[in-house]
Design an enzyme around this catalytic site. Structure first.
Site, PDB file in Angstrom:
ATOM      1  CB  ALA A  91      -0.931  -0.004   1.204  1.00 13.56           C
ATOM      2  CE1 TYR A  92       5.615   5.465   2.559  1.00 14.00           C
ATOM      3  CE2 TYR A  92       7.272   3.937   1.722  1.00 14.00           C
ATOM      4  CZ  TYR A  92       6.919   5.194   2.195  1.00 14.00           C
ATOM      5  OH  TYR A  92       7.879   6.174   2.300  1.00 14.00           O
ATOM      6  CB  VAL A  93       5.178   0.332  -2.941  1.00 17.07           C
ATOM      7  CG1 VAL A  93       5.498   0.328  -4.422  1.00 17.07           C
ATOM      8  CG2 VAL A  93       6.447   0.071  -2.142  1.00 17.07           C
ATOM      9  CB  SER A 117       0.839   6.032  -1.345  1.00 22.34           C
ATOM     10  OG  SER A 117       2.026   5.853  -0.586  1.00 22.34           O
TER      11      SER A 117
END
Length: 245
Positions: free
Chosen positions: A153-155, A157
């Site tokens: 999820a971080y990647v 974004s």
């Protein structure tokens, strides 16, 4: 002050970690610095004090990066104090890790609000306000290449941040403003170290050919280059990771 001859930088998320190091480095470079914070005024004031103690000029400004009115007010405050803005560095971001299969979607929304909407809001204001000869610097992550588990999820974004950066660079045609992103690798900050055991940290430190973790000053050096002399670097993602990827 209102000195339009001095270059001026607004460092979003400048109260701690990489952001604070960037603010202090730009101050040493002779750039007047506005230190943005979202929650900790005391830390922002400490950064301002560090910049001024080294002979620089600095103020603190606040606001939720995803709130367009709050950020417009922050940009207004910088322009009132220093007469304009030449450099905008957006280090603000949150990182919540879990496998894609089990990630709480509320965490996904929180990250995307700060990392995507926040970057978009800052980019809008910067595109409207940065003076000719200026620079816009966003922040991504080397994990977009490394693909570590739990970072999905971080990647996602940060992949959006990279896409925005490339598009904005082209939209600034004719304005003499560069737009780039810095993508740090493993860097010894509280955000990175939180929740990791010593074995994991040691393994990550051994991964780059330089055999160490990055430091905030390593990343600030790259930002300093993009904010000042790097006038032919435009529309690029700079992977500052010691050669890990």
């Amino acid at each position: 002050m209102n000195d339009t001859t001095t270059r001026v930088a607004l460092v979003i998320g400048g109260s701690g970690g990489i952001g604070r190091e960037v603010a202090e480095r730009l101050g040493r470079d002779g750039i007047a610095v506005a230190v943005h914070y979202a929650g900790s005024k005391d830390k922002a004031d400490e950064t301002v004090a560090a910049v001024t103690a080294a002979g620089g000029r600095a103020i603190a400004v606040s606001g939720d990066v995803a709130d367009e009115q709050a950020m417009a007010a922050a940009f207004d405050a910088v322009e009132r104090e220093f007469g304009g803005i030449d450099v905008v560095v957006n280090t603000a971001g949150i990182m919540l890790l879990a496998p894609i299969a089990t990630l709480d979607l509320d965490d996904l929304d929180r990250m995307h609000r700060t990392n995507i909407r926040g970057t978009f809001v800052i980019s809008q204001q910067a595109a409207r306000r940065v003076r000719p000869g200026g620079a816009i610097v966003n922040f991504s992550t080397s994990v977009t290449r490394l693909g570590f588990p739990t970072y999905g999820a971080y990647v996602a974004s940060k992949g959006a941040v990279e896409a925005m950066t490339l598009v904005l660079a082209r939209e600034m045609r004719g304005k003499d403003i560069t737009v780039n992103a810095v993508a740090p690798g493993p860097t010894a900050t509280p955000l990175f170290l939180e929740g990791k055991d010593q074995g994991t940290i040691d393994n990550l430190a051994k991964a780059p050919p330089l055999e160490r973790l990055g430091t905030p000053s390593d990343i600030a050096e790259v930002v300093s280059f993009l904010a000042g002399p790097a006038r032919w670097m435009n529309g690029q993602i700079l992977y500052a990771n010691g050669g890990i990827a």
